[in-house]
Design a protein around this motif. Sequence first.
Motif, PDB file in Angstrom:
ATOM      1  N   UNK A 191      35.272  40.877  33.133  1.00  0.00           N
ATOM      2  CA  UNK A 191      36.047  42.088  33.390  1.00  0.00           C
ATOM      3  C   UNK A 191      35.180  43.338  33.362  1.00  0.00           C
ATOM      4  N   UNK A 192      35.684  44.434  33.935  1.00  0.00           N
ATOM      5  CA  UNK A 192      35.076  45.712  33.636  1.00  0.00           C
ATOM      6  C   UNK A 192      35.754  46.282  32.391  1.00  0.00           C
ATOM      7  N   UNK A 193      35.331  47.464  31.958  1.00  0.00           N
ATOM      8  CA  UNK A 193      35.828  48.002  30.692  1.00  0.00           C
ATOM      9  C   UNK A 193      37.336  48.236  30.730  1.00  0.00           C
ATOM     10  N   UNK A 194      37.832  48.814  31.838  1.00  0.00           N
ATOM     11  CA  UNK A 194      39.264  49.090  31.937  1.00  0.00           C
ATOM     12  C   UNK A 194      40.080  47.802  31.915  1.00  0.00           C
ATOM     13  N   UNK A 195      39.598  46.774  32.602  1.00  0.00           N
ATOM     14  CA  UNK A 195      40.311  45.498  32.617  1.00  0.00           C
ATOM     15  C   UNK A 195      40.306  44.858  31.239  1.00  0.00           C
ATOM     16  N   UNK A 196      39.177  44.935  30.529  1.00  0.00           N
ATOM     17  CA  UNK A 196      39.097  44.362  29.190  1.00  0.00           C
ATOM     18  C   UNK A 196      40.069  45.044  28.241  1.00  0.00           C
TER      19      UNK A 196
END
Length: 294
Positions: A191-196
């Motif tokens: 994931x990227x940070x927002x998805x995580x």
Amino acid sequence: MTAPQVVVVGDVCTDVVAVLSGVPAPGSDRPAAIRSRGGGAGANVAAHLAALGTSVQLVGCVGDDPAGAGLAAELSAAGVQLALRAVPGAGTGTIVSLVEPGGERSMLADRGANLDLRADDVPTLAPPTHLHLSGYTLLDPGPREAGLAALAAAVQAGCTVSLDPASTGPLAGYGIDRWLADTAAATLLLPNAEEARLLTGCRDTGDAARALAARHAVVAVSLGAEGALWAAGSELTHRPAHAVDVVDTTGAGDAFAAGLLSVWVAAAGRPDPLAALDAGIARAATVVGTAGAR
């Protein structure tokens, strides 16, 4: 044809990238540099893997149109083994990406033939082949059955599986609890940070990475200008990004995934975290300095 080290299941699209000279001007004009290039999350990962010397096969759908034939020819010339089905009467997917100064982008998606992916499009998998599944495959009812079937078949066969959650908007629409249940068997989450943070409810990205690592063997979180994190068990490793003038962030996550996966498969799923993160960050840096995903 040798068996691929990685089978990628995901979208094949034409990217129309408009790099704006300033913020959008509703109701008026704004000069922009506009380019048309190959794109699609699955195709991007596959093309980057081939460029890095990793044997890769791409599974997906294109339209029976010149755009689909052109993308197939481009990917084949780049060294990607193709398992692309041309869907009669369908158009090849197209993504319009509006890139503002500083590299932030908004995307308008017409996924076209990608939505026709079927479970029988995915070949039989066996170790040591690794499956990389684009999350976009799961986020629409059309290809969802195929994506879930590929994940289940790969796990049953004993293959390692990586998964990219794809995009926060469709991910929220899918339902977080549903996503976590459907994808629990993936070995490596990207994931990227927002998805995580969305998947865990954690405000701190490091906490989010640790929470996801309680569900998956390895989690690698791309942080954009701040680099990337690797979480496995209680281990949390950070690597900084490369200094680069950002033109367009389109496809940076796909490039990061490919760089990391090139090290993952070379190490038979047991890579050195620093080497894997560094490879992903280095590949992403080659993308963000120019317009387009590859």
